[in-house]
Design a protein around this motif. Structure first.
Motif, PDB file in Angstrom:
ATOM      1  N   ALA A   1       0.832  -1.209   0.000  1.00  0.00           N
ATOM      2  CA  ALA A   1       0.000   0.000   0.000  1.00  0.00           C
ATOM      3  C   ALA A   1       0.863   1.254   0.000  1.00  0.00           C
ATOM      4  O   ALA A   1       0.577   2.208  -0.733  1.00  0.00           O
ATOM      5  CB  ALA A   1      -0.950  -0.012   1.198  1.00  0.00           C
ATOM      6  N   ARG A   2       1.931   1.262   0.798  1.00  0.00           N
ATOM      7  CA  ARG A   2       2.820   2.432   0.821  1.00  0.00           C
ATOM      8  C   ARG A   2       3.508   2.619  -0.529  1.00  0.00           C
ATOM      9  O   ARG A   2       3.676   3.741  -0.999  1.00  0.00           O
ATOM     10  CB  ARG A   2       3.836   2.312   1.951  1.00  0.00           C
ATOM     11  CG  ARG A   2       3.231   2.581   3.321  1.00  0.00           C
ATOM     12  CD  ARG A   2       4.278   2.806   4.407  1.00  0.00           C
ATOM     13  NE  ARG A   2       5.328   1.811   4.449  1.00  0.00           N
ATOM     14  CZ  ARG A   2       5.304   0.694   5.184  1.00  0.00           C
ATOM     15  NH1 ARG A   2       4.264   0.434   5.942  1.00  0.00           N
ATOM     16  NH2 ARG A   2       6.320  -0.139   5.170  1.00  0.00           N
ATOM     17  N   ALA A   3       3.888   1.512  -1.175  1.00  0.00           N
ATOM     18  CA  ALA A   3       4.521   1.613  -2.492  1.00  0.00           C
ATOM     19  C   ALA A   3       3.539   2.190  -3.517  1.00  0.00           C
ATOM     20  O   ALA A   3       3.897   3.079  -4.295  1.00  0.00           O
ATOM     21  CB  ALA A   3       5.028   0.243  -2.932  1.00  0.00           C
ATOM     22  N   LEU A   4       2.304   1.695  -3.513  1.00  0.00           N
ATOM     23  CA  LEU A   4       1.291   2.227  -4.431  1.00  0.00           C
ATOM     24  C   LEU A   4       0.986   3.686  -4.118  1.00  0.00           C
ATOM     25  O   LEU A   4       0.844   4.510  -5.035  1.00  0.00           O
ATOM     26  CB  LEU A   4       0.004   1.401  -4.352  1.00  0.00           C
ATOM     27  CG  LEU A   4       0.024   0.037  -5.006  1.00  0.00           C
ATOM     28  CD1 LEU A   4      -1.278  -0.699  -4.718  1.00  0.00           C
ATOM     29  CD2 LEU A   4       0.249   0.149  -6.500  1.00  0.00           C
ATOM     30  N   TRP A   5       0.859   4.009  -2.849  1.00  0.00           N
ATOM     31  CA  TRP A   5       0.569   5.376  -2.430  1.00  0.00           C
ATOM     32  C   TRP A   5       1.645   6.329  -2.945  1.00  0.00           C
ATOM     33  O   TRP A   5       1.354   7.430  -3.424  1.00  0.00           O
ATOM     34  CB  TRP A   5       0.453   5.436  -0.913  1.00  0.00           C
ATOM     35  CG  TRP A   5       0.148   6.791  -0.377  1.00  0.00           C
ATOM     36  CD1 TRP A   5       0.985   7.599   0.325  1.00  0.00           C
ATOM     37  CD2 TRP A   5      -1.092   7.501  -0.484  1.00  0.00           C
ATOM     38  NE1 TRP A   5       0.351   8.767   0.649  1.00  0.00           N
ATOM     39  CE2 TRP A   5      -0.922   8.734   0.170  1.00  0.00           C
ATOM     40  CE3 TRP A   5      -2.305   7.204  -1.074  1.00  0.00           C
ATOM     41  CZ2 TRP A   5      -1.937   9.676   0.249  1.00  0.00           C
ATOM     42  CZ3 TRP A   5      -3.329   8.154  -0.993  1.00  0.00           C
ATOM     43  CH2 TRP A   5      -3.132   9.365  -0.337  1.00  0.00           C
ATOM     44  N   THR A   6       2.895   5.891  -2.857  1.00  0.00           N
ATOM     45  CA  THR A   6       4.002   6.697  -3.367  1.00  0.00           C
ATOM     46  C   THR A   6       3.832   6.962  -4.856  1.00  0.00           C
ATOM     47  O   THR A   6       4.003   8.086  -5.328  1.00  0.00           O
ATOM     48  CB  THR A   6       5.350   5.995  -3.094  1.00  0.00           C
ATOM     49  OG1 THR A   6       5.513   5.866  -1.678  1.00  0.00           O
ATOM     50  CG2 THR A   6       6.515   6.767  -3.666  1.00  0.00           C
ATOM     51  N   GLN A   7       3.471   5.938  -5.613  1.00  0.00           N
ATOM     52  CA  GLN A   7       3.282   6.099  -7.058  1.00  0.00           C
ATOM     53  C   GLN A   7       2.097   7.017  -7.383  1.00  0.00           C
ATOM     54  O   GLN A   7       2.077   7.645  -8.435  1.00  0.00           O
ATOM     55  CB  GLN A   7       3.082   4.744  -7.732  1.00  0.00           C
ATOM     56  CG  GLN A   7       4.339   3.899  -7.755  1.00  0.00           C
ATOM     57  CD  GLN A   7       5.500   4.609  -8.410  1.00  0.00           C
ATOM     58  OE1 GLN A   7       6.463   4.991  -7.749  1.00  0.00           O
ATOM     59  NE2 GLN A   7       5.419   4.809  -9.696  1.00  0.00           N
ATOM     60  N   LEU A   8       1.132   7.082  -6.491  1.00  0.00           N
ATOM     61  CA  LEU A   8      -0.047   7.932  -6.721  1.00  0.00           C
ATOM     62  C   LEU A   8       0.136   9.356  -6.215  1.00  0.00           C
ATOM     63  O   LEU A   8      -0.641  10.238  -6.576  1.00  0.00           O
ATOM     64  CB  LEU A   8      -1.278   7.318  -6.052  1.00  0.00           C
ATOM     65  CG  LEU A   8      -1.750   5.997  -6.636  1.00  0.00           C
ATOM     66  CD1 LEU A   8      -2.875   5.416  -5.785  1.00  0.00           C
ATOM     67  CD2 LEU A   8      -2.187   6.180  -8.080  1.00  0.00           C
ATOM     68  N   THR A   9       1.128   9.584  -5.394  1.00  0.00           N
ATOM     69  CA  THR A   9       1.330  10.916  -4.805  1.00  0.00           C
ATOM     70  C   THR A   9       2.649  11.508  -5.296  1.00  0.00           C
ATOM     71  O   THR A   9       2.672  12.127  -6.362  1.00  0.00           O
ATOM     72  CB  THR A   9       1.252  10.845  -3.266  1.00  0.00           C
ATOM     73  OG1 THR A   9       2.208   9.896  -2.770  1.00  0.00           O
ATOM     74  CG2 THR A   9      -0.144  10.457  -2.802  1.00  0.00           C
ATOM     75  N   THR A  10       3.724  11.295  -4.580  1.00  0.00           N
ATOM     76  CA  THR A  10       5.002  11.904  -4.962  1.00  0.00           C
ATOM     77  C   THR A  10       5.533  11.370  -6.290  1.00  0.00           C
ATOM     78  O   THR A  10       6.277  12.056  -6.971  1.00  0.00           O
ATOM     79  CB  THR A  10       6.064  11.711  -3.867  1.00  0.00           C
ATOM     80  OG1 THR A  10       6.241  10.309  -3.624  1.00  0.00           O
ATOM     81  CG2 THR A  10       5.664  12.413  -2.583  1.00  0.00           C
TER      82      THR A  10
END
Length: 191
Positions: free
Chosen positions: A87-96
């Motif tokens: 989830a953190r990896a995906l979140w990174t791709q969707l944000t920063t």
């Protein structure tokens, strides 16, 4: 990446792909956006194919670096631990990493028309599938290759929907919960 100039050209190309799409990526546009003298990008990457390959290589390098911190060994609650990492990896791709994600999709579409780029794109994607297979194998998957493909496909689908599709951007907790449900099904863990 061999030089700072190559990184600057590739990073600028990534930004141009995100801002203007494939049609907005030209040698001249990279020179202008990077503040380089005219012809600098052409000296580094003579053809459009060479520029796309340089850009994809840099994008792969950046995405690998972004995912590496999340690829550690799972904690005692394997499903929750893996879900949090993914989830953190995906979140990174969707944000920063959103601009990089958009640029990657531009390159993915272009790779459907350029076999030389398709080969490089597929090789880069294989790295991420191998990581997923390795993690799921260590977590006790009965079919880590198939499950790894499904986990990557789930992540790609979520990113595409949030960035390009008609979906809403998920929260970090939305991502974690979706991955928990997916992993429980794959690994046979009870909810």
């Amino acid at each position: 990446m061999k030089s700072q100039r190559a990184e600057l050209v590739a990073d600028t190309a990534i930004n141009l792909l995100a801002e203007r799409g494939m049609r907005g990526l030209t040698h001249r546009a990279v020179d202008e956006a990077a503040g380089l003298p005219p012809g600098s990008t052409s000296n580094l990457a003579r053809t459009r194919s060479a520029l796309l390959e340089l850009t994809l290589a840099r994008l792969t390098q950046l995405e690998t670096a972004a995912f590496t911190p999340f690829a550690g060994p799972p904690g005692p609650d394997v499903v929750e631990s893996l879900a949090q990492m993914a989830a953190r990896a995906l979140w990174t791709q969707l944000t920063t990493g959103r601009r990089q994600t958009i640029a990657r999709y531009e390159l993915a579409f272009e790779a459907t028309r350029r076999p030389e780029l398709r080969t490089i794109y597929d090789r880069a994607g294989q790295r991420f599938r191998e990581i997923a297979v390795s993690i799921l194998s260590a977590a006790g998957s009965s079919d880590p290759v198939r499950h790894g493909r499904q986990l990557v496909a789930f992540g790609e689908g979520v990113m595409f929907d949030a960035v390009i599709g008609a979906g809403a951007e998920p929260t970090l907790d939305d991502l974690r919960l979706g991955i928990v449900e997916l992993l429980r099904g794959m690994l046979g863990h009870e909810g």
